[in-house]
Design an enzyme around this catalytic site. Sequence first.
Site, short mmCIF file in Angstrom:
data_model
loop_
_atom_site.label_atom_id
_atom_site.label_comp_id
_atom_site.label_asym_id
_atom_site.label_seq_id
_atom_site.Cartn_x
_atom_site.Cartn_y
_atom_site.Cartn_z
N SER A 159 22.57 -23.13 77.04
CA SER A 159 21.21 -23.17 77.54
C SER A 159 20.40 -24.00 76.28
O SER A 159 20.92 -23.92 75.08
CB SER A 159 20.55 -21.84 77.50
OG SER A 159 19.15 -21.75 77.52
N TYR A 185 19.98 -13.65 72.76
CA TYR A 185 20.49 -14.45 73.74
C TYR A 185 20.65 -16.10 73.13
O TYR A 185 21.79 -16.57 73.63
CB TYR A 185 19.18 -14.68 74.65
CG TYR A 185 19.38 -15.49 75.87
CD1 TYR A 185 20.45 -15.51 76.95
CD2 TYR A 185 18.57 -16.65 76.13
CE1 TYR A 185 20.68 -16.13 77.80
CE2 TYR A 185 18.91 -17.54 77.25
CZ TYR A 185 19.94 -17.28 78.11
OH TYR A 185 20.42 -18.27 79.19
#
Length: 330
Positions: A159, A185
């Site tokens: 990501s 994350y």
Amino acid sequence: MSQSQNPLGSGFSAASTALEVISGIDLSRETALVTGGSNGMGLEITRALVSAGASVVVPARNLDKAKAALDGIEGVEVVTLDLMDPASIKTLADTFLASNRGLDILINNAGTMLNPLTRDSRGYECQLSTNHLGHFDLAVRLWPALVKAKNARVISVSSRAHQYGRFDFDDPNFERQPYDASLAYGRSKTANALFAVGLDKRGQAHGVRAFSLHPGGVITELAKFISTEDLKATGYIDADGNPIIDPERNMKTPAQGAATAVWCATSPILDGLGGLYCENCDVAPALPDDSRELLGVRSWAFDPEAAEKLWTLSEELTGVRLDSSNGPVA
């Protein structure tokens, strides 16, 4: 073939879909495994691979839900997997290896995002456990099948959140620092990218290449921990709660989000390459660490020394080690 972290000119774009990038590619003799392949972006990856003739294994925690989502799609096998449960990973891998099949494509797509602090049975933080450690464990255990395929690709869905920062080797599980869901994350997504670098190094001599990628901003179940108000404030959904689609601004449909993973898994332009971070159906440019650009990859996500350090740590945390000549050692 030489490689570098620079775009190749693939001919595709941010708006390309998974079916567009796989058009004309024949996977009729290939087997793929797609974690998270029964919902959202993963479902579009599965559909695209099946459209090209691949047999696709889709692991899922909820078999009934996965089978319902995949109903009517031929060539799909649904199996049980919980990426936070080492016993579940071992069972899946052992069963697959017992089938004596090669594994041509492994797409590590499943994930979790911005969870409140949760730990697995070993005490590992859940975003690291699910997004990285579970996939590390799975890929290492499936190593013999990847080698058997002769020209396998392992794809890790990372990501742009890797931009949040470097992987924290001193406290990877937030045992000594306050938990920050966004930071956790981002670190897990940096780990996804570094894993591709580490696996590609080990796989080159055996015909196994690895890539990581940013799929784009896609509103799916992954966003369940983000409030509607925050999604509206950041411009990802409109006043009625519908996703805003603008690929050039990193806002994609699931089919557009799936495209880069499918491109990494199947594009002939990537033959002979590996260890690269991709986005928008091409290799992503390497940008300065202090860049404020929305996309591109930062140095800490493809640093070979960090990749080796993470590989060693991952072996320690999972208890699974790869002997590249003889396969996994647990």
